[in-house]
Scaffold this active site. Structure first.
Site, PDB file in Angstrom:
ATOM      1  N   CYS A 162       2.414  13.055   0.315  1.00 36.87           N
ATOM      2  CA  CYS A 162       3.834  12.738   0.307  1.00 36.87           C
ATOM      3  C   CYS A 162       4.506  13.409  -0.890  1.00 36.87           C
ATOM      4  O   CYS A 162       3.997  13.381  -1.996  1.00 36.87           O
ATOM      5  CB  CYS A 162       4.147  11.253   0.252  1.00 36.87           C
ATOM      6  N   ARG A 165       2.327  18.771   0.164  1.00 32.88           N
ATOM      7  CA  ARG A 165       1.834  17.428  -0.166  1.00 32.88           C
ATOM      8  C   ARG A 165       1.718  16.524   1.068  1.00 32.88           C
ATOM      9  O   ARG A 165       1.181  15.420   0.994  1.00 32.88           O
ATOM     10  CB  ARG A 165       2.764  16.770  -1.185  1.00 32.88           C
ATOM     11  N   TRP A 185       2.832  12.235   4.372  1.00 33.56           N
ATOM     12  CA  TRP A 185       1.440  12.287   4.855  1.00 33.56           C
ATOM     13  C   TRP A 185       1.101  10.829   5.145  1.00 33.56           C
ATOM     14  O   TRP A 185       0.972  10.020   4.238  1.00 33.56           O
ATOM     15  CB  TRP A 185       0.536  12.863   3.769  1.00 33.56           C
ATOM     16  N   ASN A 191       5.975   7.629  -2.642  1.00 32.35           N
ATOM     17  CA  ASN A 191       4.659   8.277  -2.538  1.00 32.35           C
ATOM     18  C   ASN A 191       3.656   7.319  -3.166  1.00 32.35           C
ATOM     19  O   ASN A 191       3.793   6.970  -4.334  1.00 32.35           O
ATOM     20  CB  ASN A 191       4.725   9.610  -3.299  1.00 32.35           C
ATOM     21  N   GLY A 192       2.678   6.879  -2.389  1.00 33.35           N
ATOM     22  CA  GLY A 192       1.693   5.937  -2.923  1.00 33.35           C
ATOM     23  C   GLY A 192       1.370   4.887  -1.880  1.00 33.35           C
ATOM     24  O   GLY A 192       1.716   5.036  -0.704  1.00 33.35           O
ATOM     25  N   LYS A 243     -14.186  25.564   3.376  1.00 37.91           N
ATOM     26  CA  LYS A 243     -13.016  26.422   3.601  1.00 37.91           C
ATOM     27  C   LYS A 243     -12.834  26.668   5.093  1.00 37.91           C
ATOM     28  O   LYS A 243     -11.730  26.580   5.622  1.00 37.91           O
ATOM     29  CB  LYS A 243     -13.154  27.771   2.878  1.00 37.91           C
ATOM     30  N   GLU A 255     -11.669  23.393   6.936  1.00 38.84           N
ATOM     31  CA  GLU A 255     -10.343  22.832   6.689  1.00 38.84           C
ATOM     32  C   GLU A 255      -9.215  23.668   7.257  1.00 38.84           C
ATOM     33  O   GLU A 255      -8.172  23.117   7.610  1.00 38.84           O
ATOM     34  CB  GLU A 255     -10.132  22.462   5.213  1.00 38.84           C
ATOM     35  N   LYS A 268      -2.617  18.431   0.012  1.00 44.21           N
ATOM     36  CA  LYS A 268      -3.204  19.084  -1.160  1.00 44.21           C
ATOM     37  C   LYS A 268      -3.624  18.085  -2.224  1.00 44.21           C
ATOM     38  O   LYS A 268      -4.639  18.256  -2.882  1.00 44.21           O
ATOM     39  CB  LYS A 268      -2.196  20.075  -1.745  1.00 44.21           C
TER      40      LYS A 268
HETATM   41  C1  G6P Z   1      -7.776  17.436  -1.383  1.00 46.86           C
HETATM   42  C2  G6P Z   1      -7.519  18.909  -1.193  1.00 46.86           C
HETATM   43  C3  G6P Z   1      -8.743  19.699  -1.642  1.00 46.86           C
HETATM   44  C4  G6P Z   1      -9.104  19.356  -3.070  1.00 46.86           C
HETATM   45  C5  G6P Z   1      -9.321  17.855  -3.251  1.00 46.86           C
HETATM   46  C6  G6P Z   1      -9.445  17.472  -4.719  1.00 46.86           C
HETATM   47  O1  G6P Z   1      -8.715  16.984  -0.479  1.00 46.86           O
HETATM   48  O2  G6P Z   1      -7.217  19.192   0.166  1.00 46.86           O
HETATM   49  O3  G6P Z   1      -8.460  21.088  -1.560  1.00 46.86           O
HETATM   50  O4  G6P Z   1     -10.257  20.038  -3.450  1.00 46.86           O
HETATM   51  O5  G6P Z   1      -8.202  17.135  -2.726  1.00 46.86           O
HETATM   52  O6  G6P Z   1      -8.213  17.758  -5.334  1.00 46.86           O
HETATM   53  P1  G6P Z   1      -8.019  17.979  -6.871  1.00 46.86           P
HETATM   54  O7  G6P Z   1      -6.531  18.190  -7.032  1.00 46.86           O
HETATM   55  O8  G6P Z   1      -8.489  16.731  -7.562  1.00 46.86           O
HETATM   56  O9  G6P Z   1      -8.804  19.164  -7.273  1.00 46.86           O
END
Ligand code: G6P
Length: 620
Positions: free
Chosen positions: A2, A27, A74, A100-101, A497, A500, A615
């Protein structure tokens, strides 16, 4: 997870909100909405789907609508339909909230509010916040009514926040106050941008930097009230606080596509430059040392540590696993890498002399944050390896090292991964040097590390060849990724990769484990990606390649430049320049990122916004 944006100023709010939402779309992108204060009313426009869908529903912007809030979602509570999209209005129609939360006690609050005749229209936890503020705003009688100078709206928000259990980054407007915007934060990020007579509140700086580079980063349990007269910040316990003005450190250019078709591709290609920024000023080639200013004061403690525990999620966890191998190999320190989501709910043993390292691109991942809290409560010193400056993890650790790779926008993490590995390598080399690695060895690794950016260029130059491999293989629905030693976590990352963004089922494994079960999956033509560079386990992995070929698998082999022998084992070959095996992951992951990218594009997917993902995962 979000994105929220809000504007108060002299310009029409609507286009500013939409632009901001587009910046935050990474987000979350299952529904979106905006709310504008219009002549004593709040006009809400929202829809399921992407921001482009919302945009088509909007009228021409009205220059008089100078206050508004926006949200890209999200989904957590309630399916991603229009009713559940934000902003949420309270039952009186006077209060609107974007959030968001997650509000954990929303059911209790909802039951109570329903008993007070508050009506609900959605399944979200956020509507509870709107209704609670609305209820308090309309029912102040008999309570400790607002003191002088503190209006009812702000009072109601503050009192509502005190009832919430959970996390929030939120922006609130009230129809009766067309000149007032309130933001608050607990557990989810929130930044206030301060422009020329204008304020932008947003989940991250990318939605602000177009308007101003001056910002205030709210901490947990803090709120801000902005109006044309200025702004003030206080805790949700009503204690006035002074917040330091910070400079947003990246330019608009850093968050533009700059001619690339996707952010992911841009970020893959940026890796030589990104690693130069990450390593810049930190490698002292003359004295054979590494300088990490952020943890300078902690070296004594780190050097004496008995154990390191790395906490991370997703791609950062894969980087952490490479960090574990690096710290063991170069610094000879007992290291474990933990999924933060598991660590936080166990009863982990943290003895004296344990250093916890949190690795995170966003610095906002809820599980990693909670793991840090857990570790701190048990007395560990916690270091952060984080990209986003001023993020929650950066602030809640004792010290840390920033990645310095600029904003990463593609949901699939690429340049942050290589930089996380680079920082962990620097840490391992310097810690090793301070323990028992010879000066000569330390100098050797530092020199090799300094050459990684230019060597990545050589891998990137093979992008078109890798695209051809993707063309030949991307229709297959099941893949294996196999590596050994330092390249085992790279196999995990390559599989992630592909999963996803291409939605292909892929399994990453230590190559030797294949024979204990997954070998049963191999059918004629199944792609198996091997990372088989020259390293201590080279002969062993050749054996594993043969096992796959004997069963009809198609091998895509990442090998060392100049390795002629390996050609006969590879249906498709990609080469990387030779480097010591401890540093190979920064090179061997690049072709796997490129392969996943091309496979996803060829399969027609939205690479930067893969389905169901976000993300920054700010929920448990
Ligand atoms: C989400 C993202 C990933 C990322 C993970 C950890 O699942 O889609 O790409 O590796 O969070 O995120 P961070 O910001 O803690 O590295």
């Amino acid at each position: 997870m979000c994105g929220i944006v809000a504007y108060l100023g002299k310009k029409a709010a609507q286009p500013i909100l939409i632009e901001g939402l587009k910046r935050l779309e990474y987000r979350g992108y299952d529904s979106a909405g905006v709310g504008l204060i219009q002549g004593g009313d709040i006009k809400i426009i929202k829809s399921s789907g992407r921001i482009s869908v919302l945009e088509e529903m909007l009228d021409e912007p009205n220059s008089g609508d100078v206050l508004g809030i926006g949200h890209t979602r999200w989904a957590t509570h309630g399916e991603p339909n229009t009713a559940n999209a934000h902003p949420h209005l309270d039952y009186t129609g006077k209060i609107a909230v974007v959030h968001n939360g997650i509000i954990e006690n929303y059911n209790t609050l909802k039951t109570w509010l329903i008993s007070k005749d508050c009506k609900f229209k959605s399944d979200t936890d956020t509507e509870v916040i709107a209704n609670l503020i609305g209820y308090l705003y309309s029912n102040t009688e008999g309570k400790d009514s607002p003191s002088d100078g503190q209006n009812r709206f702000e009072w109601a928000v503050q009192h509502a926040l005190n009832e919430l259990v959970g996390t929030y980054g939120l922006a609130v407007v009230c129809a009766d106050f067309p000149d007032m915007l309130i933001g608050a934060k607990k557990g989810s990020p929130l930044i206030l941008g301060l422009g020329d007579n204008e304020f932008v509140i947003a989940s991250d700086a990318s939605a602000i930097v177009e308007h101003t580079t001056q910002a205030i980063y709210l901490a947990d349990n803090e709120m801000v009230t902005a109006s044309s007269k200025g702004f003030h910040t206080k805790t949700i316990d009503n204690i006035e606080i002074h917040k330091e003005l910070k400079q947003i450190e990246f330019s608009l250019d850093a968050i533009e596509l700059n001619g690339f078709s996707h952010y992911m591709l841009k970020e893959i290609c940026e890796q030589p430059k990104a690693l130069k920024m990450c390593l810049g000023g930190r490698l002292d080639l003359r004295d054979g040392r590494i300088v990490l200013g952020g943890i300078g004061k902690y070296w004594r403690e780190i050097t004496r540590a008995k154990r390191v525990v790395i906490n991370a999620c997703g791609t950062a966890w894969h980087a952490g696993l490479i960090g574990e191998f690096l710290l063991e190999q170069l610094a000879r320190i007992n290291t474990e890498t933990e999924y933060a989501s598991e660590f936080r709910y166990r009863n982990p043993v943290i003895e004296d002399g344990t250093i916890v390292i949190a690795v995170s691109q966003s610095g906002e991942t809820a599980d990693t944050l909670a793991a840090i809290e857990q570790a701190r409560e048990r007395g560990a010193t916690v270091l952060g390896i984080v990209n986003v400056v001023g993020s929650s993890i950066a602030r809640s650790t004792d010290a840390g090292v920033y990645l310095r790779v600029g904003p990463e926008i593609g949901v699939a993490s690429t340049k942050a991964f290589t930089a996380q590995v680079a920082v962990l390598a620097m840490l391992a080399i310097e810690l090793g040097r301070r323990r028992h690695l010879s000066n000569e060895s330390a100098r050797f690794y530092i020199e090799e590390l300094s050459k990684i950016p230019e060597k990545i260029e050589k891998v990137l130059a093979q992008s078109e060849d890798i695209k051809k491999i993707a063309e030949a293989t991307c229709q297959r629905e099941n893949w294996l990724f196999l590596g050994r030693g330092f390249n085992y976590p790279v196999a995990l990352e390559g599989a992630l990769k592909l999963k996803e963004i291409s939605y292909i089922h892929a399994e990453g494994l230590p190559a030797a484990e294949m024979k204990h079960g997954p070998i049963a999956l191999i059918t004629d033509g199944m792609p198996a990606v091997f990372i088989a560079t020259r390293c201590s386990q080279y002969e062993k992995i050749i054996g594993n390649i043969e096992e796959v070929r004997a069963r009809g698998g198609k091998t895509i082999v990442v090998a060392s430049e100049g390795d002629e022998d390996i050609k006969k084992y590879a249906d498709h070959l990609i080469t990387v320049p030779q480097v010591p095996e401890e540093l190979q992951p920064m090179l061997t992951v690049i072709p796997l990122q490129i392969l996943a990218y091309h496979a996803a594009v060829l399969r027609g997917h939205d690479v930067d916004k893969p389905r169901n993902l976000a993300k920054s995962v700010t929920v448990e």
